[in-house]
Design a protein around this motif. Structure first.
Motif, PDB file in Angstrom:
ATOM      1  N   MET A   1     -11.208  31.914 -30.659  1.00 21.25           N
ATOM      2  CA  MET A   1     -10.267  30.813 -30.551  1.00 21.25           C
ATOM      3  C   MET A   1      -9.748  30.450 -31.931  1.00 21.25           C
ATOM      4  SD  MET A   1     -11.746  28.058 -27.920  1.00 21.25           S
ATOM      5  CE  MET A   1     -11.656  28.334 -26.189  1.00 21.25           C
ATOM      6  N   ARG A   2      -8.686  29.688 -31.945  1.00 19.86           N
ATOM      7  CA  ARG A   2      -8.163  29.202 -33.213  1.00 19.86           C
ATOM      8  C   ARG A   2      -9.099  28.141 -33.785  1.00 19.86           C
ATOM      9  NH1 ARG A   2      -1.651  28.866 -32.406  1.00 19.86           N
ATOM     10  NH2 ARG A   2      -1.395  31.078 -31.963  1.00 19.86           N
ATOM     11  N   LYS A   3      -8.979  27.931 -35.090  1.00 21.42           N
ATOM     12  CA  LYS A   3      -9.901  27.032 -35.775  1.00 21.42           C
ATOM     13  C   LYS A   3      -9.821  25.602 -35.250  1.00 21.42           C
ATOM     14  CE  LYS A   3     -10.979  27.704 -40.279  1.00 21.42           C
ATOM     15  NZ  LYS A   3     -10.693  27.816 -41.725  1.00 21.42           N
ATOM     16  N   ALA A   4      -8.622  25.126 -34.952  1.00 24.85           N
ATOM     17  CA  ALA A   4      -8.473  23.747 -34.484  1.00 24.85           C
ATOM     18  C   ALA A   4      -9.128  23.555 -33.119  1.00 24.85           C
ATOM     19  CB  ALA A   4      -6.995  23.378 -34.417  1.00 24.85           C
ATOM     20  N   ARG A   8     -12.460  21.218 -32.157  1.00 23.42           N
ATOM     21  CA  ARG A   8     -12.518  20.232 -31.078  1.00 23.42           C
ATOM     22  C   ARG A   8     -13.657  20.530 -30.117  1.00 23.42           C
ATOM     23  NH1 ARG A   8      -6.967  20.651 -28.885  1.00 23.42           N
ATOM     24  NH2 ARG A   8      -6.309  21.695 -30.758  1.00 23.42           N
ATOM     25  N   LEU A   9     -13.886  21.822 -29.845  1.00 24.45           N
ATOM     26  CA  LEU A   9     -14.996  22.195 -28.965  1.00 24.45           C
ATOM     27  C   LEU A   9     -16.341  21.828 -29.602  1.00 24.45           C
ATOM     28  CD1 LEU A   9     -15.978  23.599 -26.377  1.00 24.45           C
ATOM     29  CD2 LEU A   9     -15.966  25.740 -27.650  1.00 24.45           C
ATOM     30  N   ARG A  10     -16.485  22.091 -30.897  1.00 26.15           N
ATOM     31  CA  ARG A  10     -17.733  21.722 -31.585  1.00 26.15           C
ATOM     32  C   ARG A  10     -17.944  20.210 -31.584  1.00 26.15           C
ATOM     33  NH1 ARG A  10     -16.437  25.929 -35.231  1.00 26.15           N
ATOM     34  NH2 ARG A  10     -15.402  24.438 -36.589  1.00 26.15           N
ATOM     35  N   GLN A  11     -16.861  19.449 -31.751  1.00 25.91           N
ATOM     36  CA  GLN A  11     -16.970  17.990 -31.721  1.00 25.91           C
ATOM     37  C   GLN A  11     -17.400  17.520 -30.333  1.00 25.91           C
ATOM     38  OE1 GLN A  11     -13.320  15.956 -32.574  1.00 25.91           O
ATOM     39  NE2 GLN A  11     -14.225  13.939 -32.344  1.00 25.91           N
ATOM     40  N   GLY A  12     -16.855  18.135 -29.290  1.00 30.49           N
ATOM     41  CA  GLY A  12     -17.253  17.768 -27.931  1.00 30.49           C
ATOM     42  C   GLY A  12     -18.702  18.125 -27.638  1.00 30.49           C
ATOM     43  N   VAL A  13     -19.159  19.282 -28.134  1.00 34.96           N
ATOM     44  CA  VAL A  13     -20.556  19.675 -27.931  1.00 34.96           C
ATOM     45  C   VAL A  13     -21.477  18.701 -28.663  1.00 34.96           C
ATOM     46  CG1 VAL A  13     -22.257  21.458 -28.479  1.00 34.96           C
ATOM     47  CG2 VAL A  13     -20.089  22.099 -27.468  1.00 34.96           C
ATOM     48  N   ARG A  14     -21.101  18.295 -29.883  1.00 39.15           N
ATOM     49  CA  ARG A  14     -21.919  17.329 -30.626  1.00 39.15           C
ATOM     50  C   ARG A  14     -21.983  15.990 -29.901  1.00 39.15           C
ATOM     51  NH1 ARG A  14     -18.853  17.980 -35.367  1.00 39.15           N
ATOM     52  NH2 ARG A  14     -19.256  20.106 -36.002  1.00 39.15           N
ATOM     53  N   VAL A  95      -5.886  31.608 -38.028  1.00 34.02           N
ATOM     54  CA  VAL A  95      -7.187  32.268 -38.114  1.00 34.02           C
ATOM     55  C   VAL A  95      -7.952  32.015 -36.825  1.00 34.02           C
ATOM     56  CG1 VAL A  95      -9.346  32.376 -39.411  1.00 34.02           C
ATOM     57  CG2 VAL A  95      -7.199  31.937 -40.593  1.00 34.02           C
ATOM     58  N   THR A  96      -8.563  33.060 -36.288  1.00 32.99           N
ATOM     59  CA  THR A  96      -9.406  32.894 -35.101  1.00 32.99           C
ATOM     60  C   THR A  96     -10.868  32.971 -35.526  1.00 32.99           C
ATOM     61  OG1 THR A  96      -9.338  35.259 -34.656  1.00 32.99           O
ATOM     62  CG2 THR A  96      -7.693  33.885 -33.561  1.00 32.99           C
ATOM     63  N   HIS A 101     -21.554  30.936 -29.937  1.00 33.54           N
ATOM     64  CA  HIS A 101     -22.701  30.033 -30.061  1.00 33.54           C
ATOM     65  C   HIS A 101     -22.434  28.695 -29.375  1.00 33.54           C
ATOM     66  CE1 HIS A 101     -20.059  29.161 -33.443  1.00 33.54           C
ATOM     67  NE2 HIS A 101     -20.572  27.946 -33.452  1.00 33.54           N
ATOM     68  N   CYS A 102     -21.180  28.234 -29.360  1.00 33.41           N
ATOM     69  CA  CYS A 102     -20.848  26.984 -28.664  1.00 33.41           C
ATOM     70  C   CYS A 102     -21.028  27.134 -27.160  1.00 33.41           C
ATOM     71  CB  CYS A 102     -19.425  26.556 -28.981  1.00 33.41           C
ATOM     72  SG  CYS A 102     -19.209  25.885 -30.621  1.00 33.41           S
ATOM     73  N   TRP A 103     -20.618  28.295 -26.621  1.00 34.41           N
ATOM     74  CA  TRP A 103     -20.805  28.521 -25.180  1.00 34.41           C
ATOM     75  C   TRP A 103     -22.279  28.612 -24.834  1.00 34.41           C
ATOM     76  CZ3 TRP A 103     -16.865  26.912 -22.915  1.00 34.41           C
ATOM     77  CH2 TRP A 103     -15.575  27.224 -23.301  1.00 34.41           C
ATOM     78  N   ARG A 104     -23.082  29.266 -25.709  1.00 35.68           N
ATOM     79  CA  ARG A 104     -24.525  29.341 -25.455  1.00 35.68           C
ATOM     80  C   ARG A 104     -25.151  27.954 -25.499  1.00 35.68           C
ATOM     81  NH1 ARG A 104     -23.839  33.987 -28.549  1.00 35.68           N
ATOM     82  NH2 ARG A 104     -24.457  32.906 -30.465  1.00 35.68           N
TER      83      ARG A 104
END
Length: 188
Positions: A1-4, A8-14, A95-96, A101-104
């Motif tokens: 995925m793109r960095k942005a 957002r996905l990492r922020q949601g997981v946190r 950049v992708t 690791h987020c899905w795991r």
């Protein structure tokens, strides 16, 4: 995925981790008064039937304090700072980044959500043995719920108040588990 999108996905997981962390602590504080120290023979049977460690990510209930990242440690050890991006970065293609690791981590959190009582029970035993007294709420100074709306963030803050209130009247700590039997041969 793109960095942005990945950010957002990492922020949601946190945010999901922090919310689930407080729910599990509240459940553990509800379970804690009913806990009884186990029979040593039961602990020995559990120790003999050890499970193989899995390489799945885990939910850390009391995470490290803010500022304890790998970049901070590298800078403190005298490593050179991160290089500045080139001035023509705006003309480069996006950049992708890999996000496996987020899905795991999301799969692991889903497994905890399906059966939270087992995790809360283990946490209750751990809290009863290792953290007596008043509990400080994890994720206090972080604003992990800032983009989730007013209702989830108010529930998040209300859970912090409930944890502080319930931890004021905790039972006395449990004795540590006896894992191994005493040796029967003491001298050769």
């Amino acid at each position: 995925m793109r960095k942005a999108v990945a950010a957002r996905l990492r922020q949601g997981v946190r945010a999901l981790e922090a919310f689930l962390r407080r729910i599990l602590i509240l459940m553990a504080l509800e379970i804690e008064p009913d806990l009884v120290a186990k029979d040593p023979r039961e602990n020995l049977a559990r120790a003999k039937a050890r499970k193989l460690p899995t390489k799945t990510p885990f939910l850390r209930i009391f995470p490290a304090p803010i500022g304890a990242s790998a970049f901070d440690f590298k800078e403190k050890l005298g490593a050179p700072p991160m290089p500045e991006p080139p001035p023509y970065a705006a003309t480069l293609p996006p950049v992708t980044v890999p996000i496996g690791h987020c899905w795991r981590q999301l799969d692991h959190l889903q497994a905890i959500i399906k059966n939270p009582v087992a995790k809360a029970r283990r946490l209750a035993f751990s809290l009863a043995r290792r953290r007596p007294g008043l509990l400080m709420v994890p994720d206090q100074s972080r604003r992990v719920m800032r983009g989730c709306g007013t209702e989830p963030s108010s529930l998040f803050d209300a859970m912090a108040f409930q944890i502080m209130q319930k931890s004021r009247s905790r039972p006395p700590p449990l004795p540590p588990p006896r894992r191994w039997p005493k040796p029967t041969i003491t001298r050769l």
